[in-house]
Motif scaffolding. Sequence first.
Motif, mmCIF file in Angstrom:
data_model
loop_
_atom_site.group_PDB
_atom_site.id
_atom_site.type_symbol
_atom_site.label_atom_id
_atom_site.label_comp_id
_atom_site.label_asym_id
_atom_site.label_seq_id
_atom_site.Cartn_x
_atom_site.Cartn_y
_atom_site.Cartn_z
ATOM 1 N N ASP A 95 31.364 11.204 8.905
ATOM 2 C CA ASP A 95 32.507 11.509 8.115
ATOM 3 C C ASP A 95 32.386 10.527 6.727
ATOM 4 O O ASP A 95 32.014 9.589 6.712
ATOM 5 C CB ASP A 95 33.823 11.071 8.720
ATOM 6 C CG ASP A 95 35.103 11.687 8.107
ATOM 7 O OD1 ASP A 95 35.027 12.787 7.248
ATOM 8 O OD2 ASP A 95 36.274 11.195 8.634
ATOM 9 N N SER A 146 39.170 13.015 16.427
ATOM 10 C CA SER A 146 39.019 14.314 15.751
ATOM 11 C C SER A 146 38.697 15.164 16.757
ATOM 12 O O SER A 146 37.717 16.016 16.198
ATOM 13 C CB SER A 146 38.693 14.168 14.503
ATOM 14 O OG SER A 146 38.973 13.495 13.690
ATOM 15 N N ASN A 172 37.537 22.708 11.097
ATOM 16 C CA ASN A 172 36.727 22.498 9.960
ATOM 17 C C ASN A 172 36.865 23.881 9.302
ATOM 18 O O ASN A 172 36.779 24.066 7.958
ATOM 19 C CB ASN A 172 35.547 22.107 9.632
ATOM 20 C CG ASN A 172 35.499 20.478 9.846
ATOM 21 O OD1 ASN A 172 34.391 19.957 10.543
ATOM 22 N ND2 ASN A 172 36.417 19.787 9.314
ATOM 23 N N ARG A 187 39.211 24.616 6.134
ATOM 24 C CA ARG A 187 38.745 24.036 4.655
ATOM 25 C C ARG A 187 38.836 25.060 3.784
ATOM 26 O O ARG A 187 38.533 26.375 4.126
ATOM 27 C CB ARG A 187 37.523 23.384 4.754
ATOM 28 C CG ARG A 187 37.592 22.169 5.536
ATOM 29 C CD ARG A 187 36.576 21.099 5.428
ATOM 30 N NE ARG A 187 36.714 19.868 6.039
ATOM 31 C CZ ARG A 187 36.118 18.805 6.075
ATOM 32 N NH1 ARG A 187 35.110 18.715 4.897
ATOM 33 N NH2 ARG A 187 36.474 17.788 6.626
ATOM 34 N N ARG A 210 39.762 7.602 14.454
ATOM 35 C CA ARG A 210 40.323 8.585 15.376
ATOM 36 C C ARG A 210 39.175 9.554 16.064
ATOM 37 O O ARG A 210 38.016 9.178 15.402
ATOM 38 C CB ARG A 210 41.295 9.699 14.758
ATOM 39 C CG ARG A 210 40.888 10.476 13.288
ATOM 40 C CD ARG A 210 41.934 11.256 12.756
ATOM 41 N NE ARG A 210 41.755 11.786 11.419
ATOM 42 C CZ ARG A 210 42.230 11.209 10.284
ATOM 43 N NH1 ARG A 210 43.170 10.516 10.650
ATOM 44 N NH2 ARG A 210 42.021 11.921 9.318
ATOM 45 N N ARG A 255 31.976 6.246 14.074
ATOM 46 C CA ARG A 255 32.513 7.216 13.209
ATOM 47 C C ARG A 255 32.515 6.349 11.546
ATOM 48 O O ARG A 255 33.221 5.293 11.505
ATOM 49 C CB ARG A 255 34.229 7.449 13.262
ATOM 50 C CG ARG A 255 34.575 8.092 12.452
ATOM 51 C CD ARG A 255 36.005 8.582 12.790
ATOM 52 N NE ARG A 255 36.320 9.828 11.810
ATOM 53 C CZ ARG A 255 36.964 11.190 11.910
ATOM 54 N NH1 ARG A 255 37.497 11.130 13.239
ATOM 55 N NH2 ARG A 255 37.412 11.757 11.050
HETATM 56 C C1 IPE Z 1 35.501 15.228 11.763
HETATM 57 O O1 IPE Z 1 35.697 15.169 10.347
HETATM 58 C C2 IPE Z 1 34.433 16.328 12.082
HETATM 59 C C3 IPE Z 1 33.159 16.064 11.410
HETATM 60 C C4 IPE Z 1 32.657 15.146 10.891
HETATM 61 C C5 IPE Z 1 32.179 17.374 11.349
HETATM 62 P P1 IPE Z 1 36.978 15.496 9.435
HETATM 63 O O2 IPE Z 1 36.787 15.024 8.318
HETATM 64 O O3 IPE Z 1 37.105 17.165 9.669
HETATM 65 O O4 IPE Z 1 37.974 14.949 10.548
HETATM 66 P P2 IPE Z 1 39.713 14.845 10.138
HETATM 67 O O5 IPE Z 1 40.242 16.056 9.734
HETATM 68 O O6 IPE Z 1 39.641 13.623 9.013
HETATM 69 O O7 IPE Z 1 40.247 14.244 11.467
#
Ligand code: IPE
Length: 259
Positions: free
Chosen positions: A24, A197, A72, A75, A195, A189
């Motif tokens: 992330d 996710s 996702n 988005r 979190r 992470r």
């Molecule tokens: C989690 O990241 C999913 C991936 C890395 C593929 P996100 O950026 O989508 O997660 P949230 O929405 O902040 O929880």
Amino acid sequence: MLPSSTRSIPDIARIPRHIAIIMDGNGRWAKQRFMPRIMGHQRGVESLRGTVRACRDLGVEYLTVFAFSSENWRRPVDEVSFLMSLFLKMLEREVANLHKNNIRLKIIGDRSRFDEKLQHTMRDAEQLTANNTGLTLTIAANYGGRWDVMHAVQALLHDHPELATSFFEEDLQPYLSMSDAPEPDLFIRTGGEKRISNFMLWQLAYTELYFTDTLWPAFDRKKLEHAIASYQNRERRFGRTSEQLLSGTVQAESGEPHA
Ligand code: IPE
Ligand code: IPE
Ligand code: MG
């Protein structure tokens, strides 16, 4: 079938057998540099390449990365379509190299929503590398932990309708996406959020969690080694007491592959 890691204790001094990563922070990395978000995704692929190489060198057996969550799709359309084309390009460009390095590629998630060409390329890449014996790299794409469990239950009951009123973890296990891998030892992470996710909800039950503010495009071998060092300082108890572990009454896992 693989025993749940909740039953035996892996030797903490070892390199984790299985590392799971939520990659992330691509968008923020780009934004900090006044670049469009997609540049962050592009650089994220470089980070993944470096991480795969580092894991292979360190002797990690399984690396599972979250590339695209089932959420996702929410988005902006442009970003989603860029991510799809990046995924396709990455597979086309990297698969020969993965194969050369004896890496087995697997993709988990609901593929039905991807276009035909991408689905085809995924299948080809998996088939080409299926018999490789080095690192297993699993990419989670249109994956969600809840989807995984729901899908497994549906598949189990399809095959065994007689289990509808009662079944055990062991019945479900073979139907989960990661049934052929030990549960992750270490979860990382990047990007600062603390979190899960909707990543590997079932499999992370007893995984050691590591969160870092480093944005994914800036995550390199040194940062990975730092995460592993942090893992090696943890005490994994799986419900037992510290004293039980110290008295040696609990047998540590030898690290041999599971039967
Ligand atoms: C989690 O990241 C999913 C991936 C890395 C593929 P996100 O950026 O989508 O997660 P949230 O929405 O902040 O929880
Ligand atoms: C993770 O980076 C990549 C994907 C979810 C595909 P993000 O795109 O979520 O980056 P941030 O969290 O917005 O910085
Ligand atoms: Mg994010």
